[in-house]
Write a protein that holds these residues in place. Structure first.
Motif, short mmCIF file in Angstrom:
data_model
loop_
_atom_site.label_atom_id
_atom_site.label_comp_id
_atom_site.label_asym_id
_atom_site.label_seq_id
_atom_site.Cartn_x
_atom_site.Cartn_y
_atom_site.Cartn_z
N THR A 214 -0.02 -15.88 4.01
CA THR A 214 0.36 -14.68 4.75
C THR A 214 0.46 -15.00 6.23
N SER B 239 -3.71 -3.18 5.96
CA SER B 239 -2.68 -4.17 5.61
C SER B 239 -1.87 -3.74 4.39
N GLU B 240 -2.57 -3.22 3.38
CA GLU B 240 -1.85 -2.75 2.19
C GLU B 240 -0.88 -1.64 2.54
N ARG C 226 2.10 -3.12 4.49
CA ARG C 226 2.99 -3.87 3.59
C ARG C 226 3.84 -2.93 2.76
N GLU C 227 3.22 -1.88 2.20
CA GLU C 227 3.97 -0.92 1.39
C GLU C 227 5.01 -0.19 2.22
N LEU D 31 6.52 -1.26 4.90
CA LEU D 31 7.61 -2.20 5.20
C LEU D 31 8.48 -2.45 3.99
N ARG D 32 7.87 -2.59 2.81
CA ARG D 32 8.66 -2.77 1.59
C ARG D 32 9.61 -1.59 1.39
#
Length: 78
Positions: free
Chosen positions: A4, A31-32, A35-36, A38-39
């Motif tokens: 990462t 962080s989770e 990340r979600e 951004l996805r």
């Protein structure tokens, strides 16, 4: 070696508080959540780009509506 990349980001205080509250409620890490987010953002932008490209191509082919699509499909099938 890490799989990462570490980022440092800045958030307005209210947005940070809201994100922290939601992370606690969902039992997720910051962080989770990032990340979600951004996805989803990337998927939306890619979808928008694909839609724009398809609209341009349809215009080039003279496709103005669903009837034109159906007509072209029928032509190809016969």
């Amino acid at each position: 070696m890490r799989d990462t990349k570490v980022w440092a980001i800045s958030l307005p205080p209210l947005l940070a508080e809201r994100a922290d509250r939601l992370a606690r409620e969902e039992q997720r890490t910051r962080s989770e959540m990032v990340r979600e987010a951004l996805r989803q953002y990337i998927a939306l932008r890619e979808w928008d780009a694909a839609q724009s490209m398809a609209a341009r191509r349809a215009a080039e082919m003279g496709i103005a509506d669903e009837e034109a699509v159906e007509r072209l499909v029928d032509e190809v099938r016969h």
